[in-house]
Design a protein around this motif. Structure first.
Motif, PDB file in Angstrom:
ATOM      1  N   TRP A   1       4.152 -12.951  34.216  1.00 39.69           N
ATOM      2  CA  TRP A   1       2.713 -12.747  33.980  1.00 39.69           C
ATOM      3  C   TRP A   1       2.510 -11.388  33.340  1.00 39.69           C
ATOM      4  N   THR A   2       1.683 -11.330  32.303  1.00 38.82           N
ATOM      5  CA  THR A   2       1.384 -10.083  31.605  1.00 38.82           C
ATOM      6  C   THR A   2      -0.118  -9.928  31.452  1.00 38.82           C
ATOM      7  N   HIS A   3      -0.630  -8.760  31.823  1.00 43.47           N
ATOM      8  CA  HIS A   3      -2.013  -8.375  31.538  1.00 43.47           C
ATOM      9  C   HIS A   3      -1.975  -7.144  30.658  1.00 43.47           C
TER      10      HIS A   3
ATOM     11  N   LYS B   1      -6.313   4.514  25.809  1.00 43.39           N
ATOM     12  CA  LYS B   1      -6.875   4.040  27.068  1.00 43.39           C
ATOM     13  C   LYS B   1      -6.432   2.618  27.327  1.00 43.39           C
ATOM     14  N   GLY B   2      -6.635   2.190  28.561  1.00 43.79           N
ATOM     15  CA  GLY B   2      -6.276   0.834  28.942  1.00 43.79           C
ATOM     16  C   GLY B   2      -5.093   0.796  29.881  1.00 43.79           C
ATOM     17  N   SER B   3      -4.669  -0.399  30.222  1.00 40.95           N
ATOM     18  CA  SER B   3      -3.557  -0.568  31.164  1.00 40.95           C
ATOM     19  C   SER B   3      -2.747  -1.802  30.780  1.00 40.95           C
ATOM     20  N   ARG B   4      -1.549  -1.864  31.327  1.00 45.10           N
ATOM     21  CA  ARG B   4      -0.671  -3.024  31.140  1.00 45.10           C
ATOM     22  C   ARG B   4       0.055  -3.281  32.455  1.00 45.10           C
ATOM     23  N   LEU B   5       0.030  -4.521  32.886  1.00 41.14           N
ATOM     24  CA  LEU B   5       0.692  -4.932  34.116  1.00 41.14           C
ATOM     25  C   LEU B   5       1.589  -6.116  33.811  1.00 41.14           C
ATOM     26  N   GLU B   6       2.846  -6.023  34.231  1.00 44.55           N
ATOM     27  CA  GLU B   6       3.803  -7.105  34.050  1.00 44.55           C
ATOM     28  C   GLU B   6       4.464  -7.415  35.387  1.00 44.55           C
TER      29      GLU B   6
ATOM     30  N   PHE C   1      -9.511 -13.791  27.190  1.00 43.86           N
ATOM     31  CA  PHE C   1      -9.590 -13.377  25.784  1.00 43.86           C
ATOM     32  C   PHE C   1      -8.239 -12.870  25.299  1.00 43.86           C
ATOM     33  N   ARG C   2      -7.168 -13.577  25.703  1.00 40.62           N
ATOM     34  CA  ARG C   2      -5.791 -13.318  25.301  1.00 40.62           C
ATOM     35  C   ARG C   2      -5.244 -12.006  25.854  1.00 40.62           C
ATOM     36  N   SER C   3      -5.914 -11.442  26.851  1.00 41.52           N
ATOM     37  CA  SER C   3      -5.370 -10.235  27.484  1.00 41.52           C
ATOM     38  C   SER C   3      -4.388 -10.586  28.595  1.00 41.52           C
ATOM     39  N   ASP C   4      -4.409 -11.842  29.051  1.00 34.19           N
ATOM     40  CA  ASP C   4      -3.508 -12.286  30.113  1.00 34.19           C
ATOM     41  C   ASP C   4      -2.696 -13.486  29.636  1.00 34.19           C
TER      42      ASP C   4
END
Length: 289
Positions: A113-115, A126-131, A74-77
């Protein structure tokens, strides 16, 4: 622009660094997309030794590139693979330094890669981000050999109480056993990047950085500011070094007001580090994380 879902994106920043960038996001089929881009960067890096500034090193880079990407979740990754060719010009503009004058073409393959599950792009609750990224330079001024780097960052936000948000992050990168040329070195120092150090005071072919802190909401939103205003207090720690050097880890306590304004994020605050070394900052356009 173009087919449904296409976007023409612009990004710019004044001061140091000065940035002008544009990208055209063109969706294809089944989640794939193309993204041609053009960028211009001018950055004045300060060269320090034992805390004393020796020189001002100016780096200018203008280039064009193309990414092939795939979005999912859903466009989060998002995953991107691309190539960029640029013209690099770097030289000492003030002071004395052993840093070399560099000029020529630089080529770069990249995989990223990005989440992203953050609930707000500027001041998340809230939430997270991973690159995670990898880049390979088949040729670049300053080294006769090909150069590869990998790195990434992770950050997370949580809201234990309605007006309080806890957060933490970690990021790092490496050039493996090689020494990166000055324009490709990782840097620390400046607001929200080990604030007790001068901007880009510490350079290296490897680096790590972490922070941990608390935000307290002051204002929810207003017509003048545009969004939330929070008071943030946080710990910062990090190091940047060469493969042949020992690791000198820096620590700092930082804090200030962060505002989601109509002209972008505004940070007003300061940092206090080891030996009583401190800095005060007013920054526009720098993301808190």
């Amino acid at each position: 622009l173009g087919r449904t879902g296409s976007e023409l994106r612009f990004d710019g920043a004044l001061g140091t660094p000065a940035v002008l960038a544009t990208e055209y996001y063109a969706p294809l089929k089944k989640g794939f997309f193309l993204a041609p881009r053009a960028t211009y960067l001018r950055n004045n890096r300060n060269n320090f030794e034992d805390g004393n500034q020796l020189a001002n090193y100016r780096v200018r880079n203008a280039g064009v590139g193309l990414d092939l990407g795939y979005g999912f979740g859903f466009r989060s990754d998002e995953i991107r693979f691309g190539y960029e060719i640029s013209s690099l010009d770097a030289s000492v503009k003030k002071g004395e330094s052993i840093l070399p004058t560099l000029e020529g073409a630089s080529g770069q393959f990249s995989l990223r890669w990005t989440h992203d599950s953050l609930d707000h792009p500027i001041i998340p609750r809230k939430g997270s981000r991973l690159e995670a990224f990898g880049r390979h330079f088949p040729h670049t001024p300053g080294t006769p050999h090909a150069l590869s780097q990998v790195g990434g960052r992770f950050l997370a936000f949580g809201t234990p109480m309605p007006k309080h948000t806890v957060f933490g992050s970690f990021r790092g990168g490496t050039t493996f056993e090689k020494i990166a040329p000055a324009p490709q070195k990782f840097t620390l120092g400046g607001p929200l990047n080990l604030g007790s150090l001068s901007p880009e005071e510490v350079w290296g072919s490897r680096y790590m950085y972490t922070n941990l802190g608390l935000m307290r909401q002051i204002f929810d939103s207003s017509s003048f500011l545009g969004g939330r205003t929070v008071l943030a207090l946080f710990y910062e720690g990090g190091a940047s070094w060469e493969p042949t050097q020992r690791i000198d880890f820096f620590h700092a306590g930082s804090g200030g007001l962060l505002m989601d304004s109509l002209i972008g994020p505004i940070f007003v605050g300061g940092s206090l580090g080891e030996g009583g070394k401190g800095k005060f900052y007013f920054s526009v356009g720098t993301l808190f994380y």
